[in-house]
Design a protein around this motif. Sequence first.
Motif, PDB file in Angstrom:
ATOM      1  N   ASN A  24     -15.860  -1.854   1.129  1.00 12.84           N
ATOM      2  CA  ASN A  24     -15.668  -1.994  -0.316  1.00 12.84           C
ATOM      3  C   ASN A  24     -16.767  -2.891  -0.900  1.00 12.84           C
ATOM      4  N   VAL A  73     -11.290  -2.550   5.282  1.00  9.77           N
ATOM      5  CA  VAL A  73     -11.619  -2.181   3.900  1.00  9.77           C
ATOM      6  C   VAL A  73     -12.765  -3.040   3.369  1.00  9.77           C
ATOM      7  N   THR A 100     -16.924  -3.546  -4.362  1.00 13.28           N
ATOM      8  CA  THR A 100     -16.519  -3.867  -5.736  1.00 13.28           C
ATOM      9  C   THR A 100     -15.673  -5.127  -5.815  1.00 13.28           C
ATOM     10  N   ASN A 122     -19.196  -8.138   4.476  1.00 14.37           N
ATOM     11  CA  ASN A 122     -18.959  -7.969   3.046  1.00 14.37           C
ATOM     12  C   ASN A 122     -19.915  -8.846   2.225  1.00 14.37           C
ATOM     13  N   LEU A 146      -8.252   0.667  -1.718  1.00 14.15           N
ATOM     14  CA  LEU A 146      -9.525  -0.035  -1.858  1.00 14.15           C
ATOM     15  C   LEU A 146     -10.666   0.647  -1.112  1.00 14.15           C
ATOM     16  N   LYS A 147     -10.342   1.610  -0.268  1.00 15.16           N
ATOM     17  CA  LYS A 147     -11.397   2.349   0.419  1.00 15.16           C
ATOM     18  C   LYS A 147     -12.143   3.279  -0.542  1.00 15.16           C
ATOM     19  N   THR A 148     -11.424   3.748  -1.561  1.00 13.58           N
ATOM     20  CA  THR A 148     -12.032   4.711  -2.480  1.00 13.58           C
ATOM     21  C   THR A 148     -12.209   4.180  -3.898  1.00 13.58           C
ATOM     22  N   SER A 197     -13.589   2.117  -6.774  1.00 15.52           N
ATOM     23  CA  SER A 197     -14.858   1.404  -6.912  1.00 15.52           C
ATOM     24  C   SER A 197     -14.954   0.627  -8.219  1.00 15.52           C
TER      25      SER A 197
END
Length: 222
Positions: free
Chosen positions: A145, A141, A147, A165, A114-116, A118
């Motif tokens: 994040n 994360v 998304t 978030n 989930l870090k990358t 999108s």
Amino acid sequence: MLVPKNNFILVWIWGQNIRDNGIHALSAALKTNSTLTTIIALKNSIESTGAQALSAVLKTNTTLTILNLMHTATGSDGARSPSEALVVNSTLTTLNLNTNLVGDDGVQALAETLKTNSTLPNMDFTQKYVGEDRAEALSAVLKINSTLTILICGARALSEALKINSTLTTLDVWGNNIEDDDAETLAEALRTNLNLTNLELGLNNIGFDGTQALSEARKTSR
């Protein structure tokens, strides 16, 4: 085992005792299928090798948007496999590993993804309890994040992330031994988080103080 043809958009395999060999056949078909968008394989005996086969397909498939492996005996190895695929996959929008023994290692792998990633807005990997270290990983994360909108994870150390978030709208921490202190910490986060609209706290150990704190937090944030 039904092998999807190119005009299929959904494969529903509920409780058919499909095992890894059947999933390998399905995965092979997906390599050439260009229409399938949904696989629902609830209550089957799909273990790590079957999950790995599906995950390999996700690295190249560009049509599948929903993969539901709920209650399929997929363990931590099975969770790590789709995690690797989601680093490059940009079409999957829902991954459901609910009621599987994902374990802390699997949670860690999903958190790293989930870090990358999108493009995945909906992830469900509920289990009874996620260790504090892995909960902290999820919290980290959520701070970056932008998304994810729905997270069903069974983790409780997410309060700090909720203060930052701005996309998560649903958080489900059902059955995770959350007590009054945890609920009060979560309530503090909810005073500033205006995006979270659905919070599931069922089957926890929240008493009067925790309930009151959460109730007041919701009033304040409106």
